[in-house]
Design a protein around this motif. Structure first.
Motif, short mmCIF file in Angstrom:
data_model
loop_
_atom_site.label_atom_id
_atom_site.label_comp_id
_atom_site.label_asym_id
_atom_site.label_seq_id
_atom_site.Cartn_x
_atom_site.Cartn_y
_atom_site.Cartn_z
N THR A 1 0.83 -1.21 0.00
CA THR A 1 0.00 0.00 0.00
C THR A 1 0.86 1.26 0.00
O THR A 1 0.66 2.17 -0.82
CB THR A 1 -0.92 0.00 1.24
N SER A 27 -2.10 3.47 -1.53
CA SER A 27 -3.39 3.05 -2.08
C SER A 27 -3.46 1.53 -2.24
O SER A 27 -2.58 0.93 -2.85
CB SER A 27 -3.57 3.72 -3.45
N ASP A 28 -4.50 0.91 -1.69
CA ASP A 28 -4.68 -0.52 -1.97
C ASP A 28 -5.83 -0.75 -2.94
O ASP A 28 -6.05 -1.87 -3.39
CB ASP A 28 -4.82 -1.34 -0.68
N ARG A 29 -6.59 0.30 -3.23
CA ARG A 29 -7.58 0.26 -4.32
C ARG A 29 -7.36 1.53 -5.13
O ARG A 29 -7.05 2.58 -4.56
CB ARG A 29 -9.00 0.27 -3.76
N LYS A 30 -7.51 1.44 -6.41
CA LYS A 30 -7.19 2.56 -7.29
C LYS A 30 -7.89 3.84 -6.83
O LYS A 30 -9.10 3.87 -6.62
CB LYS A 30 -7.61 2.22 -8.72
N TYR A 31 -7.09 4.88 -6.64
CA TYR A 31 -7.55 6.23 -6.27
C TYR A 31 -8.19 6.34 -4.90
O TYR A 31 -8.89 7.30 -4.61
CB TYR A 31 -8.45 6.82 -7.37
N VAL A 32 -7.96 5.31 -4.05
CA VAL A 32 -8.34 5.43 -2.65
C VAL A 32 -7.02 5.51 -1.86
O VAL A 32 -6.22 4.58 -1.90
CB VAL A 32 -9.16 4.21 -2.17
N HIS A 33 -6.78 6.66 -1.20
CA HIS A 33 -5.49 6.87 -0.54
C HIS A 33 -5.72 7.14 0.94
O HIS A 33 -6.14 8.22 1.31
CB HIS A 33 -4.75 8.06 -1.18
N ASP A 34 -5.47 6.13 1.78
CA ASP A 34 -5.74 6.29 3.20
C ASP A 34 -4.50 6.63 4.01
O ASP A 34 -4.61 7.04 5.16
CB ASP A 34 -6.41 5.03 3.76
#
Ligand SMILES: *Cc1c(COP(=O)(O)O)cnc(C)c1O
Length: 370
Positions: free
Chosen positions: A210, A216-223
């Motif tokens: 990540t 990001s572990d899913r495209k365009y989700v940045h936690d």
């Protein structure tokens, strides 16, 4: 005769036929980032070394930073690091905003001294980074005990120890995670920069992936705040081909080391490297110790021998780490070694003839002067 410090051309010659068509396939498919070549290499490397998870990244310094971050090291945490190492180990700590705490090494293996490491532990200590220097494995039993007793994690620097083992366990498989480097000159080297994080902990490995993918572990989700550190397909193809030869190349390194020991056994004043009996070393470097090292090195170089020094300036005496406030005399074993260490040419394809020549020139250089 010329004897280089390493011979990467000989490695390329061995893999050329195998790698050529595979590289062409990567170019033809234009799958340059990620994809099957990278996944296949990661899995093969994990199996080869004997760890659960491998995450390919851009270089060894990134690998160490990612391993430390995934292990929970953050700003202002103290991280214990041997003073005798390549500066990248310490840079990885600094880049996180953590505080590198240097400790001295033992005089025999020049690896982190567990007594010194224990002495340096404070309430702020988060991690210890043993560096498996020169192809040896650090004394992990004693460090693992410190890890349990004090609640600090172990993050290994396995950049110089690909295939090394200690009591049958792989270097890079003892701590919560390890970073390794596939810089071309390492035992397993890419055709450029590359590295990997190793871990037996699925959560740690997932965190590395990540952070290394822009958080990001899913495209365009940045936690989380991450960065970009990827192993590309071209490097994966080269590494996979060389991995098939790593066991043999490490065996040849061991043979070459044994031959040096035989050739140099009677040279007065020359300190030869000695393996820890618990270790199965992979001889990334063959490091001798000698008085008047700079003169001896100059004589070797003048005779066409690519000897070197790993490393001439201990980390605490570099300009970059002057701010740590440590000076001459603070790490006496590391400092004394830095005056005397000399790396002789050692690589899988070195010939007996080349080694005899090196031994000859070195023997003459070590003879007492009138
Ligand atoms: C090579 C090396 C590194 C850094 O690897 P890079 O791929 O050059 O970033 C870190 N630690 C040690 C001990 C190394 O030898």
């Amino acid at each position: 005769m010329r004897v280089p410090l390493v011979d990467l051309v000989a490695q390329q010659r061995e893999i050329a036929d195998e790698v050529g068509p595979r590289l062409q396939a990567v170019f033809d498919s234009a799958a340059f980032i990620g994809g099957a070549a990278v996944t296949e290499f990661e899995d093969a490397y994990a199996r080869h070394i004997g760890v659960e998870h491998v995450v390919g990244v851009a270089n060894g310094t990134d690998a160490l930073e990612l391993a430390l971050r995934a292990a929970g090291v953050g700003v202002a945490d103290e991280v214990i690091v041997p003073a005798n190492t390549f500066i990248a180990t310490v840079e990885a700590v600094s880049r996180i905003g953590a505080v590198p705490v240097l400790v001295d090494v033992d005089a025999r293996q020049l690896l982190i001294d567990p007594v010194e490491a224990e002495r340096a532990i404070t309430a702020r200590t988060k991690a210890i980074v043993p560096v498996h220097l020169f192809g040896q494995t650090a004394p992990m039993e004693r460090l693992s005990k410190l890890s349990e007793e004090y609640g600090v994690v172990l993050v290994e620097d396995a950049a110089q120890a690909q295939g090394a083992r200690r009591s049958g366990r792989p270097a890079g498989g003892f701590g919560i995670a390890a970073g390794t480097s596939f810089y071309p000159g390492k035992n397993l080297g890419a055709a450029g920069d590359a590295g990997a994080v190793l871990s037996n902990d699925a959560d740690v490995a997932a965190r590395v992936r990540t952070i290394a993918a822009h958080g990001s572990d899913r495209k365009y989700v940045h936690d989380v705040v991450g960065f970009n550190s990827r192993l590309d397909a071209v490097q994966a193809v080269v590494l996979h081909a060389k991995l098939g030869r790593l066991t043999e190349w490490n065996r040849l390194r061991r043979n070459a080391a044994a031959r040096y020991v035989e050739l140099l056994a009677d040279v007065g004043g020359l300190g030869l490297p000695v393996s820890d009996p618990m270790n199965d070393d992979v001889w990334h470097l063959f490091v001798v110790q000698v008085d008047e090292r700079d003169r001896v090195l100059a004589e070797l170089n003048a005779a066409g021998i690519g000897a070197g020094i790993h490393y001439p300036t201990p980390v605490h005496l570099t300009g970059a780490y002057a701010h740590l406030g440590r000076g001459v005399g603070d790490f006496p074993t590391t400092e004394a070694a830095a005056q005397r260490i000399l790396s002789l040419p050692l690589y899988p394809h070195i010939t007996a003839h080349q080694q005899e020549y090196v031994a000859d020139v070195l023997t003459r250089a070590c003879r007492p002067r009138p």
